[in-house]
Write an enzyme that holds these catalytic residues in place. Sequence first.
Site, PDB file in Angstrom:
ATOM      1  N   SER A 387      -4.749  -2.844   4.054  1.00 33.83           N
ATOM      2  CA  SER A 387      -3.002  -3.212   3.746  1.00 33.83           C
ATOM      3  C   SER A 387      -2.303  -3.507   2.500  1.00 33.83           C
ATOM      4  O   SER A 387      -3.359  -3.188   1.474  1.00 33.83           O
ATOM      5  CB  SER A 387      -2.588  -4.793   3.662  1.00 33.83           C
ATOM      6  N   CYS A 388      -1.706  -3.084   2.074  1.00 36.00           N
ATOM      7  CA  CYS A 388      -0.735  -3.586   0.349  1.00 36.00           C
ATOM      8  C   CYS A 388      -0.314  -4.437  -0.004  1.00 36.00           C
ATOM      9  O   CYS A 388       0.280  -4.636  -1.038  1.00 36.00           O
ATOM     10  CB  CYS A 388       1.084  -2.443   1.385  1.00 36.00           C
ATOM     11  N   LEU A 389      -1.274  -5.280   0.836  1.00 36.45           N
ATOM     12  CA  LEU A 389      -0.869  -7.167   0.523  1.00 36.45           C
ATOM     13  C   LEU A 389      -2.294  -7.368  -0.976  1.00 36.45           C
ATOM     14  O   LEU A 389      -3.315  -6.950  -0.861  1.00 36.45           O
ATOM     15  CB  LEU A 389      -0.833  -7.568   1.404  1.00 36.45           C
TER      16      LEU A 389
END
Length: 457
Positions: A387-389
Amino acid sequence: MTLHCQKIGHGLPPILRSATADLLTIHGPLLFDWAARHGSPLNLVWPDALQENLAALKGVLTDCRVEHAIYYGAKVNKSPGLMQAALSAGAGLDVSSLYELRDARLLGAEGVRLVATGPAKTGAFHQELIDCNALISVDPPGRLEDLIHGLPADVGPQPILLRLRPRNQSKSRFGMPADAVVHCLARLAGESRLRFDGLNFHLSGYLWETRVAALSEAADLIAEARRMGFSPRMIDIGGGLPIQYVDRARYEAHLAAQAPEDYRNGKIPDSFYPYGSNLSAADWLHRLLEAEMSQGRSVAGYLAREGLTLAMEPGRALADQAAITVFLISRVKALGPDSHVIFVEGSSFSACETWFASEFLVDPILVPATRPAAQSPPIRAYLAGHSCLDEDVLSNRWLSFPIAPHAGDLLVYANTGGYQMDLLENEFHRHAMPARLCVVKDAEGHPILVPDTIGEV
């Protein structure tokens, strides 16, 4: 056996059963084929491992001459193959939701093969438990009234347990203190549609000593129930049996040597699951049964003298060594001269204890796609999800690899059957849910995959 994966320093290679080790070594090419066909991460399940674990616990109980009822805690893993394996080996199922109950019934479980010990029961869940005459744990007293009001007028005796909150668990929100249990017994005295079968409790932690103390409290209430005219037949001690993910000496050495700089965020977690337990589940159970309760009586002696069945709901202890999770490495990014981040393909990994400010203290096993042409320098890296986290990581702990991983290699996490495969799974970024398949042997003894679905197990 222990497979010494490619780690240096204070590593924590997983303990592996032989079937898993063989898959990673003798049958290694199969992993790449399976990952290519079924995606990453790929969850692989060995139902026969659960049956081996169940047999070990039953052996201890039989040797100690203790009447027993073992229920597999289905919440630990949503694999129908593991549920079916438990039923086929003579165990029951502990279901914690309406959906687990429905799956259990589709697999043929009814009546005494089912228990519901969890505290969160909706009216619909209660009703379906009543419909199949499952054993229901009641907590708190208000839920007893709800259950009574939901009983049909002509229902046969519905078996129930009352969930005790032992004194050493006074801060827990689960269970009832002894006086509330007695209050419930008084309420049951005039209700013929319910049958009081005994008491249950479920304690935090993994000490057999705390279970002995709770059993002593339960024994006093069993005696009081008999004075009130009831005929209890069971004490249920819940779960919490330990398992051994890694070698104990290695684990203790790791904990003693770790420092903040061993973590990418500079923080040592405040607590860990006891991955390097000094006792197996069977050894733990043996110590419990031999322990003294009161007046020189052992737990086993007390149960035999009182004619009581010892029930339990192991989760991890039955799923021990029953599953692995395979990740495909999508890329390796250098963050500095001596640090990297390894990205793995697919949805976020539930074994990522970092979601709970802890860490999964079991090293992943690197399975290279090709043999390195030349010895590469060792690297250290942490593992990141897709993910983009920034905080979507599988490991905050820096891991050392004597052979540099590359895109296309596999990372295998062993022993992920206990809560590690589906607790936090989701379809974030619209990734498909991880595939889950059972590993069995064909006619020639080679490992093959079969669907882990109710229609196939």
